[in-house]
Structures are given as C-alpha cells and as structure tokens.
Scaffold this motif. Sequence first.
Motif, PDB file in Angstrom:
ATOM      1  N   ILE A 124     -64.718 -77.815   6.778  1.00  0.00           N
ATOM      2  CA  ILE A 124     -63.553 -76.964   6.540  1.00  0.00           C
ATOM      3  C   ILE A 124     -63.717 -76.398   5.138  1.00  0.00           C
ATOM      4  CG2 ILE A 124     -61.040 -76.883   6.386  1.00  0.00           C
ATOM      5  CD1 ILE A 124     -62.263 -79.739   8.285  1.00  0.00           C
ATOM      6  N   ASN A 125     -63.975 -75.104   5.043  1.00  0.00           N
ATOM      7  CA  ASN A 125     -64.443 -74.456   3.823  1.00  0.00           C
ATOM      8  C   ASN A 125     -63.332 -74.224   2.798  1.00  0.00           C
ATOM      9  OD1 ASN A 125     -67.246 -74.181   4.439  1.00  0.00           O
ATOM     10  ND2 ASN A 125     -66.710 -72.582   5.915  1.00  0.00           N
ATOM     11  N   PRO A 126     -63.700 -73.870   1.541  1.00  0.00           N
ATOM     12  CA  PRO A 126     -62.705 -73.723   0.477  1.00  0.00           C
ATOM     13  C   PRO A 126     -61.616 -72.704   0.760  1.00  0.00           C
ATOM     14  CG  PRO A 126     -64.908 -73.820  -0.455  1.00  0.00           C
ATOM     15  CD  PRO A 126     -65.079 -73.742   1.026  1.00  0.00           C
ATOM     16  N   THR A 127     -61.924 -71.629   1.493  1.00  0.00           N
ATOM     17  CA  THR A 127     -60.911 -70.610   1.742  1.00  0.00           C
ATOM     18  C   THR A 127     -60.026 -70.933   2.943  1.00  0.00           C
ATOM     19  OG1 THR A 127     -62.581 -69.358   2.978  1.00  0.00           O
ATOM     20  CG2 THR A 127     -62.212 -68.744   0.676  1.00  0.00           C
ATOM     21  N   ALA A 128     -60.290 -72.045   3.623  1.00  0.00           N
ATOM     22  CA  ALA A 128     -59.423 -72.452   4.732  1.00  0.00           C
ATOM     23  C   ALA A 128     -58.064 -72.893   4.183  1.00  0.00           C
ATOM     24  CB  ALA A 128     -60.072 -73.581   5.520  1.00  0.00           C
ATOM     25  N   HIS A 129     -57.015 -72.487   4.899  1.00  0.00           N
ATOM     26  CA  HIS A 129     -55.644 -72.832   4.485  1.00  0.00           C
ATOM     27  C   HIS A 129     -54.886 -73.204   5.757  1.00  0.00           C
ATOM     28  CE1 HIS A 129     -52.208 -71.834   1.488  1.00  0.00           C
ATOM     29  NE2 HIS A 129     -51.818 -72.770   2.339  1.00  0.00           N
ATOM     30  N   ILE A 130     -54.500 -74.474   5.854  1.00  0.00           N
ATOM     31  CA  ILE A 130     -53.883 -74.991   7.077  1.00  0.00           C
ATOM     32  C   ILE A 130     -52.488 -75.478   6.721  1.00  0.00           C
ATOM     33  CG2 ILE A 130     -54.174 -76.489   9.064  1.00  0.00           C
ATOM     34  CD1 ILE A 130     -57.106 -76.782   8.336  1.00  0.00           C
ATOM     35  N   THR A 131     -51.490 -75.001   7.471  1.00  0.00           N
ATOM     36  CA  THR A 131     -50.088 -75.271   7.149  1.00  0.00           C
ATOM     37  C   THR A 131     -49.367 -75.785   8.386  1.00  0.00           C
ATOM     38  OG1 THR A 131     -50.092 -73.480   5.517  1.00  0.00           O
ATOM     39  CG2 THR A 131     -47.944 -74.263   6.279  1.00  0.00           C
ATOM     40  N   ALA A 132     -48.540 -76.832   8.191  1.00  0.00           N
ATOM     41  CA  ALA A 132     -47.641 -77.308   9.237  1.00  0.00           C
ATOM     42  C   ALA A 132     -46.212 -76.965   8.830  1.00  0.00           C
ATOM     43  CB  ALA A 132     -47.782 -78.808   9.441  1.00  0.00           C
ATOM     44  N   LEU A 133     -45.477 -76.324   9.728  1.00  0.00           N
ATOM     45  CA  LEU A 133     -44.106 -75.933   9.440  1.00  0.00           C
ATOM     46  C   LEU A 133     -43.169 -77.132   9.538  1.00  0.00           C
ATOM     47  CD1 LEU A 133     -44.062 -72.537  11.371  1.00  0.00           C
ATOM     48  CD2 LEU A 133     -44.608 -72.959   8.960  1.00  0.00           C
ATOM     49  N   GLY A 134     -41.916 -76.936   9.154  1.00  0.00           N
ATOM     50  CA  GLY A 134     -40.978 -78.039   9.012  1.00  0.00           C
ATOM     51  C   GLY A 134     -40.678 -78.789  10.284  1.00  0.00           C
ATOM     52  N   ALA A 135     -40.765 -78.128  11.438  1.00  0.00           N
ATOM     53  CA  ALA A 135     -40.491 -78.806  12.711  1.00  0.00           C
ATOM     54  C   ALA A 135     -41.730 -79.477  13.285  1.00  0.00           C
ATOM     55  CB  ALA A 135     -39.925 -77.812  13.721  1.00  0.00           C
ATOM     56  N   SER A 136     -42.833 -79.430  12.537  1.00  0.00           N
ATOM     57  CA  SER A 136     -44.089 -79.996  13.032  1.00  0.00           C
ATOM     58  C   SER A 136     -44.060 -81.519  12.987  1.00  0.00           C
ATOM     59  CB  SER A 136     -45.250 -79.497  12.172  1.00  0.00           C
ATOM     60  OG  SER A 136     -46.446 -80.170  12.496  1.00  0.00           O
ATOM     61  N   TYR A 137     -44.607 -82.128  14.045  1.00  0.00           N
ATOM     62  CA  TYR A 137     -44.865 -83.563  14.025  1.00  0.00           C
ATOM     63  C   TYR A 137     -46.306 -83.842  14.404  1.00  0.00           C
ATOM     64  CZ  TYR A 137     -43.581 -82.825  18.966  1.00  0.00           C
ATOM     65  OH  TYR A 137     -43.489 -82.343  20.251  1.00  0.00           O
ATOM     66  N   GLY A 138     -47.110 -82.800  14.418  1.00  0.00           N
ATOM     67  CA  GLY A 138     -48.544 -82.951  14.595  1.00  0.00           C
ATOM     68  C   GLY A 138     -49.224 -83.127  13.250  1.00  0.00           C
ATOM     69  N   ASN A 139     -50.557 -83.050  13.239  1.00  0.00           N
ATOM     70  CA  ASN A 139     -51.342 -83.264  12.030  1.00  0.00           C
ATOM     71  C   ASN A 139     -52.204 -82.042  11.761  1.00  0.00           C
ATOM     72  OD1 ASN A 139     -50.720 -86.303  11.796  1.00  0.00           O
ATOM     73  ND2 ASN A 139     -51.542 -86.124  13.868  1.00  0.00           N
ATOM     74  N   LEU A 140     -52.442 -81.731  10.496  1.00  0.00           N
ATOM     75  CA  LEU A 140     -53.218 -80.540  10.171  1.00  0.00           C
ATOM     76  C   LEU A 140     -54.684 -80.699  10.562  1.00  0.00           C
ATOM     77  CD1 LEU A 140     -51.698 -79.530   6.725  1.00  0.00           C
ATOM     78  CD2 LEU A 140     -51.122 -78.716   9.008  1.00  0.00           C
ATOM     79  N   ILE A 141     -55.287 -81.815  10.194  1.00  0.00           N
ATOM     80  CA  ILE A 141     -56.658 -82.123  10.607  1.00  0.00           C
ATOM     81  C   ILE A 141     -56.648 -83.511  11.223  1.00  0.00           C
ATOM     82  CG2 ILE A 141     -59.045 -82.490   9.887  1.00  0.00           C
ATOM     83  CD1 ILE A 141     -58.492 -80.682   7.482  1.00  0.00           C
ATOM     84  N   ILE A 142     -57.164 -83.631  12.440  1.00  0.00           N
ATOM     85  CA  ILE A 142     -57.384 -84.934  13.061  1.00  0.00           C
ATOM     86  C   ILE A 142     -58.884 -85.167  13.105  1.00  0.00           C
ATOM     87  CG2 ILE A 142     -57.223 -86.267  15.190  1.00  0.00           C
ATOM     88  CD1 ILE A 142     -54.640 -84.804  15.834  1.00  0.00           C
ATOM     89  N   ASN A 143     -59.329 -86.244  12.490  1.00  0.00           N
ATOM     90  CA  ASN A 143     -60.753 -86.580  12.488  1.00  0.00           C
ATOM     91  C   ASN A 143     -60.972 -87.880  13.244  1.00  0.00           C
ATOM     92  OD1 ASN A 143     -63.562 -86.640  11.740  1.00  0.00           O
ATOM     93  ND2 ASN A 143     -62.996 -88.209  10.243  1.00  0.00           N
ATOM     94  N   GLN A 144     -61.527 -87.757  14.457  1.00  0.00           N
ATOM     95  CA  GLN A 144     -61.888 -88.932  15.248  1.00  0.00           C
ATOM     96  C   GLN A 144     -63.379 -89.223  15.217  1.00  0.00           C
ATOM     97  OE1 GLN A 144     -59.828 -87.505  18.968  1.00  0.00           O
ATOM     98  NE2 GLN A 144     -58.956 -89.569  18.947  1.00  0.00           N
ATOM     99  N   ALA A 145     -64.151 -88.408  14.497  1.00  0.00           N
ATOM    100  CA  ALA A 145     -65.597 -88.598  14.450  1.00  0.00           C
ATOM    101  C   ALA A 145     -65.928 -89.980  13.910  1.00  0.00           C
ATOM    102  CB  ALA A 145     -66.240 -87.520  13.578  1.00  0.00           C
ATOM    103  N   THR A 146     -66.835 -90.683  14.586  1.00  0.00           N
ATOM    104  CA  THR A 146     -67.126 -92.063  14.236  1.00  0.00           C
ATOM    105  C   THR A 146     -68.032 -92.171  13.013  1.00  0.00           C
ATOM    106  OG1 THR A 146     -68.922 -92.046  15.853  1.00  0.00           O
ATOM    107  CG2 THR A 146     -66.801 -92.908  16.576  1.00  0.00           C
ATOM    108  N   ALA A 147     -68.769 -91.132  12.702  1.00  0.00           N
ATOM    109  CA  ALA A 147     -69.610 -91.119  11.500  1.00  0.00           C
ATOM    110  C   ALA A 147     -68.950 -90.209  10.471  1.00  0.00           C
ATOM    111  CB  ALA A 147     -71.017 -90.627  11.840  1.00  0.00           C
ATOM    112  N   GLY A 148     -69.429 -90.292   9.222  1.00  0.00           N
ATOM    113  CA  GLY A 148     -68.836 -89.472   8.165  1.00  0.00           C
ATOM    114  C   GLY A 148     -69.357 -88.054   8.204  1.00  0.00           C
ATOM    115  N   THR A 149     -69.141 -87.346   9.318  1.00  0.00           N
ATOM    116  CA  THR A 149     -69.702 -86.012   9.516  1.00  0.00           C
ATOM    117  C   THR A 149     -68.671 -84.900   9.351  1.00  0.00           C
ATOM    118  OG1 THR A 149     -69.359 -86.297  11.893  1.00  0.00           O
ATOM    119  CG2 THR A 149     -71.547 -86.809  11.030  1.00  0.00           C
ATOM    120  N   THR A 150     -67.433 -85.253   8.989  1.00  0.00           N
ATOM    121  CA  THR A 150     -66.408 -84.241   8.761  1.00  0.00           C
ATOM    122  C   THR A 150     -66.241 -84.049   7.258  1.00  0.00           C
ATOM    123  OG1 THR A 150     -65.248 -84.793  10.802  1.00  0.00           O
ATOM    124  CG2 THR A 150     -63.997 -83.622   9.121  1.00  0.00           C
TER     125      THR A 150
END
Length: 393
Positions: A124-150
Amino acid sequence: VLIDNQKYGLDGAVIPVATALSKFTNTANVTVTNASNVTAFQVKNGAELTNSGNLDISHGTGIEVSGIGSSIKAGAMAGAITVRDGKAGIYVHGGATLATSDTITVNGSAAGIWVGADSGAVTINPTAHITALGASYGNLIINQATAGTTLVNGAILEMAGSGAALLTSNNLNSASFGTVLVSSNTGGKGIALANVDGSTSSGDLTLGTNWAISVTGNGSGVYANTTGNLTVNSSNISLTGSGNAIKTDTVNTLTIGSNANIATMNAAAVLITGNPSNLLNAGHITAANIAATAILLDANAQTFTNQTGGVISGIVNLGGGADLAQLENGSSLSTLQMGLGADTVSLKNGAIFTLIDGGIEAGVNDTLLFDATTYNLDASSPAKMINFEWANV
C-alpha cells in the motif's frame, strides 16, 4: 466485469490455450446503487485491469483480484473507490499480488483493502489514502497473510468508525510505516492484532519507529488480543482525546521500545491499559501531568519492568493480583501503585522514582527487594516507599 486469463467452453470447462494476457482498461465512472453483493471488477488467473474511473458501490466489492499473476494498474488518473457497505474496496487473494495508491472510502461493514491468507505480496503505497466514515464498523486494511508479505509503505489511514485502521492476524512486513488517525468516538482502533472475527490471535506484531499514530476520540492507537507478543517502537503515538495509546485484551509480552514516545495532554486519557502478562518499558510515556494515570492494568498477576532508559511521567497502577515490578538502573517513574494482592517490587541501584505504594489489603503482605541498592532514608525524608510489610536487603 470479469477479466479472466482462462478460456472456457460452453460447459464451463477450461480450454487450454497458448499464454495470452487478458487486459481490460476502464476509464468510466461506475456507480451501483440498490444492489447487494456486487463486484464491479473481477480480475482472475493472471489477467490485468487498468483503472482510471471512480467506483461507487452501495454494497459489495470494488475490485476482486485473484490468481497468480493477476494485477491492477492505475491509469492516467487513479480512480477513487467508494464502498458503502459489504466486503471491500479491493479484495486480493488466491496468490494474486497488489501494489496500490488508491483513494478508498468505506462505510458499514466494508474493508478498504482485504488481504486474504493465501495472497501474494501486497504493497500500500505512500499516496494511498484509506478512510472509514463514522458509521463504519469494518476495517481499513485486513491482513490475513500468514507471512510478513504485506507492506504499508507510508499510506494514510483514517478511522472514524468502530473498526480498526489496520487489522492484522500476523506480522506485517517489518519495513511498514504510515500515518494513522483515529477520530472515532465509538471505540475505533488504529493498529489491531487479532483475528478478523475479533477472537484471540496467536500472532506477533512489531511496529517500527516510523509509524505516526494520533487518537483524537475515545478509541485506541494500538490494540492487541493475542497469545503472542506485541512490540511498539513507534516514535510518535499522541492522544488529544480520552482514549488509549495502547489497549490489550490479552497479550503475552507487551514491549515498549527505546524509540517509543507515547504522550497525551488530556488528563482523562490512559496511555496503556489492559491485560499484558508482561509489560516491558524502555521508552518515554508521558501522561498529562504527574497526577494523571499513565498505565492502568487489569486485576491479574502481571510483571512490569521499567528498563534502563524507560521514563514514565504519571501514575503506574498495576491493578489487582500478585504483581511483580522491577525498576532497573537508569529508569525513572513518578508514582507506582501496586494495588491489591501480594505484590513484590525489586529496586536496582540508580532507579529513580517519586513514590512506590505497595497497597493495603488485610492479611496480605507486600515485599520490597533491594537488589544491590543503596537508599538513605531518615525522618526528614518524604515518604517514598509506603505500605510494604516486608523489606529484603
């Protein structure tokens, strides 16, 4: 739209063909309303999508990318992705890789970027901008990768809802860093170590020095629910709201590294709270004032060590339980409150403190250990060590 690098017969069976990359370029803005579980683009089996258009999905997924060799590329202008409920802005799995600079906005249950357990490398590069609004109950980034590849490579993550800006079940790429803003007033989290369903993970997580985390509401900057270990070296975790810098439901060892600087100007904020089995501090932890609580732990037996170089301004309250506190040479703290239970405090020569209080509980003895330590106390000295039934020299 399905972009698939395989050819199929009328019966759905795969027809072997010579390698030829399936490509699709989108420059249109795509809006889907009043529909559920919609995926705007599916990129499969080594295909390629180039996107310049804005995607606005009422419920579902913006882009799903799966299969080894599948990829998404930005067009002349990177399109914004908005998912108002559902799965994710981008869902990557099945060996696919991803490098994204997208602006992604989510609400409801939708994640910004969902990295599946079987995904390839994701950046996820430097210019990426991820926002969750006030009614959100999800997550901005979910990382399930088993190795440190994210790798979060300097992205900006803003959590206004009740989810986490970054939820990871396992460790990230160790070079990860970024800016995390938690403005939630519904208990949102910055970086969380737990399973996707919120249950206890077994993973470890180390946060490097270049994370900048700010909590302006009642949420937490870093959260852990794991049988593993959490290490925080973040150079800047700041609170202006009433939340926590670090909150743990459970963690084996919580280590605050020597580069960590955790601070608040809000007297209602508790910087570190929860239930670590072991808490090691070599960083700087600064409450709003010396009478405000810097650390508040649960009523379980825990070990706390203020290591050489560790500086804590504010009250450290270890809660109940038979706790062990170790104050090492070259460490400094204001007030240590051991709370209820048969507690032990070990002092090494050169440890600096204003007050250590063993706590009062009928029939329970608290012990003060002087480990190669010399202290001069007389009747004119202010009380610095109180409510201990035993002292061992």
